[in-house]
Motif scaffolding. Structure first.
Motif, PDB file in Angstrom:
ATOM      1  N   PRO A 238       7.160  10.383  33.746  1.00  0.00           N
ATOM      2  CA  PRO A 238       7.617  11.654  34.324  1.00  0.00           C
ATOM      3  C   PRO A 238       9.091  11.922  34.041  1.00  0.00           C
ATOM      4  N   VAL A 239       9.430  13.195  33.887  1.00  0.00           N
ATOM      5  CA  VAL A 239      10.828  13.610  33.838  1.00  0.00           C
ATOM      6  C   VAL A 239      11.225  13.819  35.299  1.00  0.00           C
ATOM      7  N   TYR A 240      12.006  12.906  35.831  1.00  0.00           N
ATOM      8  CA  TYR A 240      12.254  12.845  37.266  1.00  0.00           C
ATOM      9  C   TYR A 240      13.169  13.926  37.798  1.00  0.00           C
ATOM     10  N   GLY A 241      14.182  14.321  37.062  1.00  0.00           N
ATOM     11  CA  GLY A 241      15.141  15.300  37.582  1.00  0.00           C
ATOM     12  C   GLY A 241      16.165  14.619  38.476  1.00  0.00           C
ATOM     13  N   THR A 242      16.795  15.391  39.365  1.00  0.00           N
ATOM     14  CA  THR A 242      17.888  14.857  40.181  1.00  0.00           C
ATOM     15  C   THR A 242      17.497  14.647  41.645  1.00  0.00           C
ATOM     16  N   ALA A 243      16.359  15.180  42.066  1.00  0.00           N
ATOM     17  CA  ALA A 243      15.947  15.052  43.470  1.00  0.00           C
ATOM     18  C   ALA A 243      15.397  13.655  43.752  1.00  0.00           C
ATOM     19  N   THR A 244      15.531  13.217  44.978  1.00  0.00           N
ATOM     20  CA  THR A 244      14.995  11.936  45.410  1.00  0.00           C
ATOM     21  C   THR A 244      13.490  12.065  45.636  1.00  0.00           C
ATOM     22  N   LEU A 245      12.738  11.055  45.198  1.00  0.00           N
ATOM     23  CA  LEU A 245      11.293  11.076  45.395  1.00  0.00           C
ATOM     24  C   LEU A 245      10.951  10.657  46.814  1.00  0.00           C
ATOM     25  N   PRO A 246       9.956  11.304  47.417  1.00  0.00           N
ATOM     26  CA  PRO A 246       9.552  10.887  48.760  1.00  0.00           C
ATOM     27  C   PRO A 246       8.880   9.514  48.723  1.00  0.00           C
ATOM     28  N   GLU A 247       9.103   8.723  49.750  1.00  0.00           N
ATOM     29  CA  GLU A 247       8.534   7.377  49.791  1.00  0.00           C
ATOM     30  C   GLU A 247       7.017   7.386  49.822  1.00  0.00           C
ATOM     31  N   GLU A 248       6.405   8.447  50.354  1.00  0.00           N
ATOM     32  CA  GLU A 248       4.953   8.496  50.454  1.00  0.00           C
ATOM     33  C   GLU A 248       4.267   8.942  49.154  1.00  0.00           C
ATOM     34  N   LEU A 249       5.024   9.221  48.094  1.00  0.00           N
ATOM     35  CA  LEU A 249       4.436   9.615  46.815  1.00  0.00           C
ATOM     36  C   LEU A 249       3.656   8.436  46.232  1.00  0.00           C
ATOM     37  N   GLN A 250       2.393   8.658  45.921  1.00  0.00           N
ATOM     38  CA  GLN A 250       1.528   7.626  45.349  1.00  0.00           C
ATOM     39  C   GLN A 250       1.394   7.867  43.848  1.00  0.00           C
ATOM     40  N   PHE A 251       1.116   6.800  43.093  1.00  0.00           N
ATOM     41  CA  PHE A 251       1.029   6.899  41.640  1.00  0.00           C
ATOM     42  C   PHE A 251      -0.043   7.889  41.201  1.00  0.00           C
TER      43      PHE A 251
ATOM     44  N   ASP B 228      -0.755  10.666  42.400  1.00  0.00           N
ATOM     45  CA  ASP B 228      -0.313  12.046  42.581  1.00  0.00           C
ATOM     46  C   ASP B 228       0.694  12.485  41.512  1.00  0.00           C
ATOM     47  N   SER B 229       0.997  11.618  40.556  1.00  0.00           N
ATOM     48  CA  SER B 229       2.045  11.888  39.573  1.00  0.00           C
ATOM     49  C   SER B 229       1.785  13.131  38.738  1.00  0.00           C
ATOM     50  N   LEU B 230       0.549  13.349  38.307  1.00  0.00           N
ATOM     51  CA  LEU B 230       0.267  14.520  37.463  1.00  0.00           C
ATOM     52  C   LEU B 230       0.484  15.821  38.220  1.00  0.00           C
ATOM     53  N   ASP B 231       0.310  15.795  39.533  1.00  0.00           N
ATOM     54  CA  ASP B 231       0.538  16.989  40.347  1.00  0.00           C
ATOM     55  C   ASP B 231       1.994  17.120  40.791  1.00  0.00           C
ATOM     56  N   ALA B 232       2.691  16.001  40.926  1.00  0.00           N
ATOM     57  CA  ALA B 232       4.050  16.021  41.464  1.00  0.00           C
ATOM     58  C   ALA B 232       5.106  16.363  40.413  1.00  0.00           C
ATOM     59  N   PHE B 233       4.830  16.097  39.144  1.00  0.00           N
ATOM     60  CA  PHE B 233       5.812  16.339  38.085  1.00  0.00           C
ATOM     61  C   PHE B 233       5.296  17.407  37.135  1.00  0.00           C
ATOM     62  N   CYS B 234       6.213  18.188  36.586  1.00  0.00           N
ATOM     63  CA  CYS B 234       5.848  19.292  35.689  1.00  0.00           C
ATOM     64  C   CYS B 234       5.921  18.907  34.221  1.00  0.00           C
ATOM     65  N   THR B 235       6.735  17.910  33.893  1.00  0.00           N
ATOM     66  CA  THR B 235       6.986  17.548  32.507  1.00  0.00           C
ATOM     67  C   THR B 235       6.969  16.037  32.364  1.00  0.00           C
ATOM     68  N   PHE B 236       6.484  15.553  31.202  1.00  0.00           N
ATOM     69  CA  PHE B 236       6.355  14.128  30.957  1.00  0.00           C
ATOM     70  C   PHE B 236       6.824  13.784  29.550  1.00  0.00           C
ATOM     71  N   TYR B 237       7.371  12.588  29.411  1.00  0.00           N
ATOM     72  CA  TYR B 237       7.629  12.013  28.098  1.00  0.00           C
ATOM     73  C   TYR B 237       6.380  11.238  27.689  1.00  0.00           C
ATOM     74  N   VAL B 238       6.050  11.268  26.388  1.00  0.00           N
ATOM     75  CA  VAL B 238       4.965  10.444  25.863  1.00  0.00           C
ATOM     76  C   VAL B 238       5.608   9.200  25.279  1.00  0.00           C
ATOM     77  N   ASN B 239       5.236   8.041  25.791  1.00  0.00           N
ATOM     78  CA  ASN B 239       5.800   6.778  25.325  1.00  0.00           C
ATOM     79  C   ASN B 239       5.008   6.301  24.108  1.00  0.00           C
ATOM     80  N   ARG B 240       5.543   6.566  22.912  1.00  0.00           N
ATOM     81  CA  ARG B 240       4.846   6.164  21.697  1.00  0.00           C
ATOM     82  C   ARG B 240       5.008   4.678  21.401  1.00  0.00           C
ATOM     83  N   TRP B 241       5.878   3.998  22.137  1.00  0.00           N
ATOM     84  CA  TRP B 241       6.080   2.572  21.944  1.00  0.00           C
ATOM     85  C   TRP B 241       5.348   1.748  23.000  1.00  0.00           C
TER      86      TRP B 241
END
Length: 72
Positions: free
Chosen positions: A31-44, A46-59
């Motif tokens: 995920p492209v995290y940005g500058t805001a703090t993530l809530p502690e209750e965020l579960q893995f 939920d990542s596709l719904d919580a973030f708008c943009t992602f890096y693809v790790n080709r390595w």
């Protein structure tokens, strides 16, 4: 790294059903995290719904790099 994001048609996500035979490889998305703090209750899961943009790790592994760049 490549940056990917969901595609939208107007204000609705563009979704389609694809056949499992058309999937050639999984992708490791960071995920492209940005500058805001993530809530502690965020579960893995939920990542596709919580973030708008992602890096693809080709390595992520040797096979992923070979698949994307045609190295044999």
């Amino acid at each position: 790294m490549w940056v990917v994001r969901p595609e939208y048609l107007g204000n609705r996500p563009n979704m389609a059903v694809i056949h499992l035979d058309s999937i050639s490889r999984g992708a490791h998305l960071i995920p492209v995290y940005g500058t805001a703090t993530l809530p502690e209750e965020l579960q893995f899961h939920d990542s596709l719904d919580a973030f708008c943009t992602f890096y693809v790790n080709r390595w992520a592994d040797h096979h992923m790099h070979s698949f994307m760049y045609g190295d044999n």
